[in-house]
Design a protein around this motif. Structure first.
Motif, short mmCIF file in Angstrom:
data_model
loop_
_atom_site.label_atom_id
_atom_site.label_comp_id
_atom_site.label_asym_id
_atom_site.label_seq_id
_atom_site.Cartn_x
_atom_site.Cartn_y
_atom_site.Cartn_z
N ARG A 179 -1.56 4.40 9.98
CA ARG A 179 -1.80 5.36 11.07
C ARG A 179 -0.59 5.39 11.98
NH1 ARG A 179 -5.65 1.81 12.16
NH2 ARG A 179 -4.96 1.79 14.34
N LEU A 180 -0.31 6.56 12.53
CA LEU A 180 0.87 6.72 13.36
C LEU A 180 0.84 5.84 14.59
CD1 LEU A 180 1.55 10.57 13.18
CD2 LEU A 180 3.06 8.74 12.38
N ASP A 181 -0.32 5.67 15.23
CA ASP A 181 -0.37 4.85 16.44
C ASP A 181 -0.06 3.39 16.12
OD1 ASP A 181 -2.78 4.59 15.02
OD2 ASP A 181 -3.91 4.11 16.83
N HIS A 182 -0.60 2.89 15.01
CA HIS A 182 -0.30 1.53 14.59
C HIS A 182 1.18 1.38 14.24
CE1 HIS A 182 -0.95 -1.85 11.38
NE2 HIS A 182 -0.47 -2.34 12.50
N TYR A 183 1.72 2.37 13.53
CA TYR A 183 3.13 2.36 13.16
C TYR A 183 4.03 2.33 14.40
CZ TYR A 183 7.55 3.97 11.10
OH TYR A 183 8.87 4.08 10.71
N ALA A 184 3.73 3.18 15.37
CA ALA A 184 4.57 3.26 16.58
C ALA A 184 4.53 1.94 17.36
CB ALA A 184 4.10 4.41 17.46
N ASN A 188 0.83 -1.21 0.00
CA ASN A 188 0.00 0.00 0.00
C ASN A 188 0.86 1.26 0.00
OD1 ASN A 188 0.84 -0.84 2.57
ND2 ASN A 188 -0.80 0.25 3.61
N ARG A 189 1.87 1.28 -0.83
CA ARG A 189 2.86 2.37 -0.85
C ARG A 189 2.23 3.74 -1.08
NH1 ARG A 189 2.93 3.85 -5.87
NH2 ARG A 189 4.54 5.43 -5.49
N ALA A 190 1.15 3.80 -1.86
CA ALA A 190 0.56 5.08 -2.23
C ALA A 190 -0.59 5.50 -1.32
CB ALA A 190 0.08 5.02 -3.68
N ALA A 191 -0.79 4.79 -0.20
CA ALA A 191 -1.94 5.09 0.65
C ALA A 191 -1.85 6.48 1.26
CB ALA A 191 -2.08 4.04 1.75
N ASN A 192 -0.69 6.85 1.77
CA ASN A 192 -0.50 8.18 2.36
C ASN A 192 1.00 8.44 2.52
OD1 ASN A 192 0.31 6.81 4.76
ND2 ASN A 192 -1.78 6.81 5.53
N LEU A 193 1.32 9.58 3.13
CA LEU A 193 2.73 9.96 3.28
C LEU A 193 3.49 8.97 4.16
CD1 LEU A 193 4.95 12.03 2.70
CD2 LEU A 193 4.17 13.33 4.70
N LEU A 194 2.83 8.42 5.18
CA LEU A 194 3.49 7.48 6.08
C LEU A 194 3.92 6.21 5.34
CD1 LEU A 194 4.40 6.65 8.91
CD2 LEU A 194 2.08 5.80 9.33
N THR A 195 3.07 5.67 4.49
CA THR A 195 3.44 4.45 3.76
C THR A 195 4.53 4.72 2.74
OG1 THR A 195 1.64 4.78 2.17
CG2 THR A 195 1.17 3.41 4.09
N ARG A 241 3.61 -8.83 25.23
CA ARG A 241 2.44 -8.14 24.69
C ARG A 241 2.66 -7.86 23.21
NH1 ARG A 241 1.10 -3.02 28.18
NH2 ARG A 241 -0.66 -3.02 26.72
N TRP A 242 1.71 -8.28 22.38
CA TRP A 242 1.87 -8.13 20.94
C TRP A 242 1.78 -6.67 20.52
CZ3 TRP A 242 4.01 -11.17 17.70
CH2 TRP A 242 3.84 -10.99 16.34
N GLY A 243 0.79 -5.93 21.06
CA GLY A 243 0.72 -4.50 20.84
C GLY A 243 -0.07 -4.06 19.62
N THR A 244 -0.38 -4.99 18.72
CA THR A 244 -1.18 -4.64 17.53
C THR A 244 -2.19 -5.73 17.26
OG1 THR A 244 0.48 -5.66 16.11
CG2 THR A 244 0.67 -3.30 16.45
N ARG A 245 -3.00 -5.49 16.24
CA ARG A 245 -3.96 -6.46 15.72
C ARG A 245 -5.03 -6.84 16.73
NH1 ARG A 245 -3.29 -9.67 11.27
NH2 ARG A 245 -1.96 -8.02 10.52
N GLY A 246 -5.55 -5.86 17.50
CA GLY A 246 -6.76 -6.13 18.27
C GLY A 246 -7.94 -6.31 17.33
N GLY A 247 -7.83 -5.72 16.16
CA GLY A 247 -8.82 -5.87 15.09
C GLY A 247 -8.11 -5.65 13.78
N VAL A 248 -8.86 -5.49 12.69
CA VAL A 248 -8.26 -5.24 11.39
C VAL A 248 -7.57 -3.89 11.41
CG1 VAL A 248 -8.69 -4.91 8.93
CG2 VAL A 248 -9.91 -6.71 10.18
N GLU A 249 -6.25 -3.86 11.17
CA GLU A 249 -5.49 -2.60 11.22
C GLU A 249 -5.43 -1.93 9.87
OE1 GLU A 249 -4.42 -1.15 13.79
OE2 GLU A 249 -4.21 -2.60 15.40
N VAL A 250 -5.23 -2.72 8.80
CA VAL A 250 -5.12 -2.17 7.45
C VAL A 250 -5.99 -2.98 6.52
CG1 VAL A 250 -3.56 -1.48 5.60
CG2 VAL A 250 -2.71 -1.54 7.95
N SER A 251 -6.84 -2.32 5.78
CA SER A 251 -7.73 -2.98 4.84
C SER A 251 -7.15 -2.92 3.44
CB SER A 251 -9.11 -2.31 4.87
OG SER A 251 -9.93 -2.81 3.83
N LEU A 252 -7.10 -4.05 2.77
CA LEU A 252 -6.52 -4.09 1.43
C LEU A 252 -7.35 -3.27 0.44
CD1 LEU A 252 -4.46 -5.26 -0.59
CD2 LEU A 252 -6.02 -7.18 -0.92
#
Length: 460
Positions: A313-318, A217-224, A445-456
């Motif tokens: 999203r920044l929170d997911h990235y961090a 998803n390289r073109a999704a936003n500036l973060l990607t 603690r895994w820290g991510t994936r409590g639900g779907v984080e990124v939708s294709l």
């Protein structure tokens, strides 16, 4: 073509890249010499940091060495044993976007080198609010029907939520395959990924092969887009240099190949790794790589391409970065403890920590020493020039892969923005890494994936 409709190929362009690298490398060398001269020129200061500064640049040994990496090619007459290898693909699933999982499984079935078996394990996916089980019945039916048409064996299990390692070993501990391919559920394989990834196994000493990871998803936003640049020093820099030395330390969960006997022997210990009494719930791929390093050679195959979804999203990235950094810190300790003192990995790990120490110590000395402070402006400008050259030298690696969803203009623009990645590392990732080192025991603690984080569907 991938299941997401994107194609890519490893291009190399070695002559063109060398022509680009020579002036940038020359500029960097001039800057380093100028910086060293400035650092040692001030009269009356007790600290001559020129040697320390030169040492810090020498510790970037992997930057030039990475350019010597080449894909492993097997002559037609030696492909028979590779064709006979039985390949089992394992896909652990937890709260994944159904479309991403569908694309992942379609890409496995569409390989130019057919795999023998695909084993999916749903690690107790559940709605984060209601706690109700999440099922992938439609994806499963489609996948099993398509696999049957191609003559590919499949299994699909659902277990209680115990973590990725238990999901992997649920499928692999007793599997009779020759090669295990581990794949994240949001990874989409290039059509020739398996064929290319198997090539290094023509050398019986090779125990694992890392795939070449690209951002889907390289073109999704500036973060990607920034992630594409931030990934480069590791996925196509340090890992490439380590591959030249046949000592890759960390495969990616997005795509990795292992001799099956290495993984089977690790069953039991792998799932139950602990650090300071806590179960290790991260860096599973680097632990399998460690087992492979202890057994033989580990390499990277730059032509075995895989696309993966990056945080948007920044929170997911961090959270993702913090999880990786804590795991890497633990793995560094394991390399120093278990790998031979005379080996490459032991000393490159020492060099990595020495480089980190110098990166912290040199600025402190320059600011604390009055004589150096008088030249601080000149030193800062020289250091910035070197950093600029180093970033562009690394960013040239962008041109070794051609993607159907990226125009030449877009690639040139990303290349031009390469210095921003350096600022991002300095202001965001460096402080985060130091915090991760100081809190490295929080590995359960895994820290991510409590639900779907990124939708294709929303990203591509």
């Amino acid at each position: 073509m991938t299941a997401a409709g994107i194609t890519a190929r490893y291009a190399g362009h070695r002559k063109l890249l060398v022509l680009g690298a020579l002036p940038v490398a020359g500029y960097a060398a001039w800057g380093i010499a100028h910086l060293a001269a400035l650092a040692g020129a001030a009269d009356g200061h007790p600290h001559d940091v020129s040697v320390a500064w030169l040492t810090s640049f020498l510790l970037l040994w992997w930057l030039p060495l990475a350019w010597f990496e080449r894909p492993v090619r097997v002559p037609p007459g030696r492909r028979g044993p590779l064709a006979a290898l039985r390949v089992t693909v394992q896909v652990p699933v937890y709260n994944e976007d159904p479309e991403a999982l569908r694309a992942c499984l379609r890409s496995v079935l569409a390989q130019s080198r057919r795999v023998n078996r695909v084993r999916v394990v749903d690690d107790g996916s559940a709605d984060r609010v209601t706690g109700e089980p999440i099922t992938y019945d439609a994806v499963r039916r489609e996948f099993e029907a398509q696999a049957a048409v191609r003559g590919i064996e499949t299994t699909w299990d659902r277990t209680e939520n115990r973590g990725k390692r238990f999901a992997q070993m649920r499928a692999l501990a007793e599997d009779d395959g020759d090669i295990f391919l581990t794949l994240d559920s949001d990874s989409v394989l290039d059509r020739h990924a398996v064929r290319e990834g198997l090539a290094p196994f023509a050398d019986p000493r090779v125990r694992s092969v890392a795939g070449h990871v690209l951002v889907l998803n390289r073109a999704a936003n500036l973060l990607t887009r920034m992630t594409c640049l931030v990934y480069l020093p590791f996925t196509h820099g340090l890992r490439s240099a380590q591959s030249v030395l046949r000592s890759v330390t960390m495969n990616s969960g997005a795509l990795a190949f292992y001799r099956a006997d290495v993984v089977r022997r690790a069953a039991g210990a792998y799932e139950n790794e602990r650090f300071r009494g806590r179960p290790m719930q991260m860096n599973d791929d680097s632990m399998l790589t460690l087992y492979s390093l202890l057994a033989g050679r580990t390499v990277h195959q730059p032509s075995s391409l895989v696309f993966t979804l990056a945080p948007e999203r920044l929170d997911h990235y961090a959270k993702q970065q913090l999880r990786w950094m804590r795991g890497i810190t633990v793995r560094h300790l394991w390399w120093l403890r278990y790998l031979p003192l005379t080996g490459v990995v032991f000393w490159t790990t020492v060099a990595e920590y020495l480089h980190l120490l110098l990166a912290l110590a040199i600025p402190i000395v320059l600011v604390a020493d009055p004589a150096c402070r008088a030249h601080l402006g000149e030193l800062s400008v020289a250091a910035a020039q070197i950093g600029l050259a180093m970033n562009y030298l690394m960013a040239l690696r962008l041109f070794t892969v051609r993607r159907s969803d990226e125009s030449t203009g877009a690639r040139l623009l990303l290349f031009a923005l390469a210095p921003l990645a350096s600022v991002w590392r300095l202001l965001v990732l460096r402080p985060l890494y130091l915090y991760a080192v100081l809190t490295c025991w929080r590995v359960n603690r895994w820290g991510t994936r409590g639900g779907v984080e990124v939708s294709l569907a929303a990203s591509v």
